[in-house]
Enzyme design. Structure first.
Site: not given
Length: 332
Positions: A195, A248
């Site tokens: 991410k 996230d």
């Protein structure tokens, strides 16, 4: 079960470690915060606030700043590791001689081992042994909002049912801190790494001036890359589509509290890699782990165009605008 007067040690006095310490102390737990820099730790002990993080937020009474690692580890069995991934190995080696017989480890560090791409879970087992109870926490969490007591969700993974129950009791905070339980060690570690790389790409897109449409296209394609690698490595779909995965990812890619996104924005605006890191002023985990995720993608034969373009920018001086246009061609 952990009681309301339980103790916990936090290794790492950066933004995230300090935020967790503030939150846990507010929740009635004794927290012993240790960091490697003696000068900074003395300042924290004297001033009772974190000058570089939330200078207007005083430490709770139950948050104790401890400059002795040996003393800190002697007073509590539960140890939260919240240090940058590039110093993770050295920190574990340093704390190993001082562990109690009943110590339990909670990994809050997001990253991979430098140069090898190994999960930090495996590094922990290698250094501290196979028998020590281990849990990992991750999720869409900005440190400042945790410290301020704003509503936050976190995911806990462990294969020790008693440890999980204890951690639920430790982390739950007057309904402001939501705890989700999962069993996917692979997914929770991989999502916390990939991410950040996608967030750099998202920042570059905005820094170049591509707009919201391009940003969402990149996030969508980044999620697909993350999921493909995760499933190839044995991760579970439910982890990737939940808080620690999609949640996230979206948080890190869309809010300027994200240091990886800010780093990408600076790159997109024409700032060089080294200067951009200096301007961010914090560890940019996406920079540290792009090489390792690329290694994993090759090992598992997973095509990851976003990771490849970010790698070329960071390590082979590829023109940022050229790479950004390449990314957009891959996203449509």
């Amino acid at each position: 079960m952990i009681s309301s007067i339980s103790s916990v040690v936090i290794i790492g006095a950066g933004a995230y470690g300090t935020a967790l310490g503030i939150m846990l102390a507010k929740n009635g737990h004794k927290v012993f915060l240790w960091g490697h820099n003696p000068i900074r730790m003395r300042a924290l002990k004297i001033n009772r606030f974190h000058h570089h993080f939330v200078p207007d937020l005083k430490f709770p009474k139950l948050l104790f700043v401890e400059d002795s690692l040996q003393v800190a580890l002697s007073v509590a069995r539960d140890i939260i590791i919240a240090v940058p991934s590039n110093v993770f190995n050295s920190v574990l080696i340093k704390l190993k001689p001082h562990l109690r017989f009943d110590s339990r480890i909670i990994l809050a560090t997001k990253g991979l081992e430098s140069k090898t791409g190994r999960f930090l879970q495996d590094v922990t087992r290698e250094i501290l042994g196979q028998e020590i109870p281990l849990a990992i926490i991750s999720g869409p969490t900005f440190a400042k909002e945790i410290a301020m007591g704003l509503p936050t969700a976190i995911v806990v993974v462990s294969n020790n049912s008693l440890f999980i129950k204890d951690l639920e009791n430790l982390l739950k905070c007057n309904n402001h801190f939501m705890v989700f339980i999962h069993s996917d060690f692979v997914g929770i570690q991989l999502t916390g790494v990939v991410k950040n790389i996608v967030a750099i790409a998202s920042g570059i897109s905005d820094g170049v001036g591509f707009g919201a449409n391009a940003r969402i296209a990149l996030i969508t394609c980044g999620f697909a890359e993350m999921l493909s690698l995760g499933l190839a490595m044995g991760g579970k779909l439910s982890l990737f589509t939940g808080m620690a995965g999609l949640g996230d990812l979206v948080l890190t890619c869309t809010d300027n509290q994200s240091r990886n996104r800010r780093f990408g924005i600076l790159l997109g605006q024409g700032v060089g890699v080294s200067n951009a890191i200096k301007k961010v002023g914090q560890v940019v985990e996406g920079f540290n782990n792009t090489k390792e995720v690329r290694i994993l993608s090759h090992q598992y034969n997973v095509v990851m165009p976003i990771v490849e373009q970010i790698y070329q920018i960071l390590y082979h001086d590829k023109d940022v605008r050229e790479a950004a246009f390449c990314l957009m061609k891959l996203s449509v």
